[in-house]
Scaffold this active site. Structure first.
Site, PDB file in Angstrom:
ATOM      1  CB  VAL A 247      11.621 -11.206 -19.504  1.00  0.00           C
ATOM      2  CG1 VAL A 247      12.446 -12.615 -19.417  1.00  0.00           C
ATOM      3  CG2 VAL A 247      11.658 -10.603 -18.092  1.00  0.00           C
TER       4      VAL A 247
ATOM      5  CB  THR B  49       3.188 -14.558 -19.666  1.00  0.00           C
ATOM      6  OG1 THR B  49       2.982 -15.877 -18.998  1.00  0.00           O
ATOM      7  CG2 THR B  49       3.455 -14.989 -21.230  1.00  0.00           C
TER       8      THR B  49
ATOM      9  CB  VAL C   2      13.968 -17.725  -6.348  1.00  0.00           C
ATOM     10  CG1 VAL C   2      14.782 -16.852  -5.001  1.00  0.00           C
ATOM     11  CG2 VAL C   2      12.841 -18.345  -5.977  1.00  0.00           C
TER      12      VAL C   2
ATOM     13  N   GLY D  48      11.555   2.512 -11.537  1.00  0.00           N
ATOM     14  CA  GLY D  48      10.974   1.444 -12.071  1.00  0.00           C
ATOM     15  C   GLY D  48      11.258   0.171 -11.272  1.00  0.00           C
TER      16      GLY D  48
ATOM     17  CG  ASP E 179       7.699 -10.966  -5.734  1.00  0.00           C
ATOM     18  OD1 ASP E 179       7.215 -11.707  -6.484  1.00  0.00           O
ATOM     19  OD2 ASP E 179       8.619 -10.407  -5.813  1.00  0.00           O
TER      20      ASP E 179
ATOM     21  CE  LYS F 159      10.911 -12.676  -6.229  1.00  0.00           C
ATOM     22  NZ  LYS F 159      11.386 -11.260  -6.134  1.00  0.00           N
TER      23      LYS F 159
END
Length: 366
Positions: free
Chosen positions: A16, A95, A149, A205, A219, A223
């Site tokens: 990113v 990060t 999100v 991926g 995860d 969110k």
């Protein structure tokens, strides 16, 4: 009128972060012409090294970083921007580090706005969440995190706008995981074993390096927690009821090698779930915050094929927002919920929002 120079201190040059730098370089002329904003990166860091821009050296960042990056502490960055009298400072956290969020408050206190792709600051204990916002208010700074999100989708902003316009949000529900969207969209439409689709998702991926991270549901829970807090609910991660997709005999207590060689164990239970649901229904792994019942849940559900969730394709995210004004018809936000390009673009959008806010403040001072 001279362009507003915005100094971006970038933490993280993985997928990113590096994509963000390249997007800014590509569009620099456009931002100058259309917005009169000049975006710069005087400091770029990875987890242990920082490159501090030198006079006359601009935008050859990869070569510069490889040759000239040095070990740093956050104090070095704060000292540098003071010495160089840099203004309009935005710290960008690209990060996934828990360490860096400890520096958010000192950065705010030293004149930085913050943009984060990192979810950690919004999902750790509520005391820190409140303290961070207290400092933002005290120092009149912004903290934007749209990409927390749904990557580049405008989910956080929409929910925030609805809530603070006085709208009563009654329920938020959706597929928040690109990897699990891909897996269940394929599993619902093909006669392919679950384990084979999971392997494809790993190879392409879509999943984390260890796909148990995705299958655990944590995860998705993070969110959902971010959105619940966005509409001022004082909740912690422990308040989210997570129905993991992992099996008792195939979970995080097993070694990576055991997990890799036993993925076929997923096939039978998921096939049973598939064939025992109602006709013309499909499986979807969702996060749901039912505000009236005060319940936060992450779970596998069966929905009609004809519903918005049932029609999902690829690795898209889809979030439904139910409100008092809109009644039974939800506001639906759908699109790519992952990927370095869309995430970096979402971070860049947040940077530009803060830059515009700085311009307004400067105009008032003038």
């Amino acid at each position: 009128m001279s362009a507003l120079r915005v100094n971006i201190i970038l933490f993280g040059i993985g997928n990113v972060g590096s994509t963000l730098v390249n997007q800014v370089i590509e569009s620099q002329k456009f931002f100058l012409e259309k917005k009169n904003i000049d975006l710069r990166f005087p400091i770029i860091t990875n987890s242990s090294l920082a490159f501090f821009e030198k006079a006359g050296v601009k935008n050859q960042w990869e070569a510069n970083f490889a040759q000239s990056a040095i070990p740093f502490r956050i104090e070095d960055i704060i000292d540098y921007v003071k010495e160089q009298q840099l203004e309009n400072l935005i710290a960008v956290d690209a990060t996934a580090s828990e360490e860096i969020i400890k520096n958010y408050i000192p950065l705010i206190q030293n004149g930085f706005d913050i943009v984060a792709a990192n979810k950690k600051a919004n999902t750790i204990h509520f005391d820190f969440y409140k303290e961070l916002r207290r400092n933002l208010k005290k120092y009149d700074k912004s903290f934007l995190y749209e990409t927390n999100v749904g990557a580049g989708l405008p989910v956080v902003q929409t929910i925030n706008d609805l809530h603070f316009s006085g709208e009563k949000i009654t329920k938020i529900r959706g597929v928040f995981s690109g990897s699990l969207s891909y897996i269940f969209n394929r599993f619902s439409s093909e006669e392919t074993p679950f384990s084979k689709i999971l392997l494809d998702a790993e190879k392409n991926g879509y999943t984390e390096p260890d796909s148990r991270e995705d299958l655990s549901g944590n995860d998705v829970a993070r969110k959902l927690l971010i959105l619940a807090r966005e509409i001022e609910h004082s909740v912690d991660f422990s308040d989210v009821k997570v129905s993991s997709l992992l099996l008792p005999n195939l979970n995080t207590t097993h070694s990576k090698a055991e997990y890799a060689s036993n993925k076929h164990l997923f096939d039978k239970p998921f096939q049973v779930a598939k064939i025992t649901q109602a006709e013309d229904h499909v499986l979807r792994y969702v996060g749901e915050f039912d505000i009236n019942n005060k319940s936060l849940e992450v779970k596998l559900i069966s929905v009609p094929k004809s519903s918005p969730l049932g029609q999902l394709k690829g690795a898209d995210n889809l979030i439904e927002i139910y409100t008092k004004s809109y009644g039974e018809i939800p506001i639906v936000i759908q699109g790519a919920g992952a990927g370095k390009e869309v995430t970096a673009r979402g971070v860049l959008t947040d940077i530009l929002k803060i830059a515009e806010k700085i311009k307004v403040k400067e105009a008032i001072w003038l």
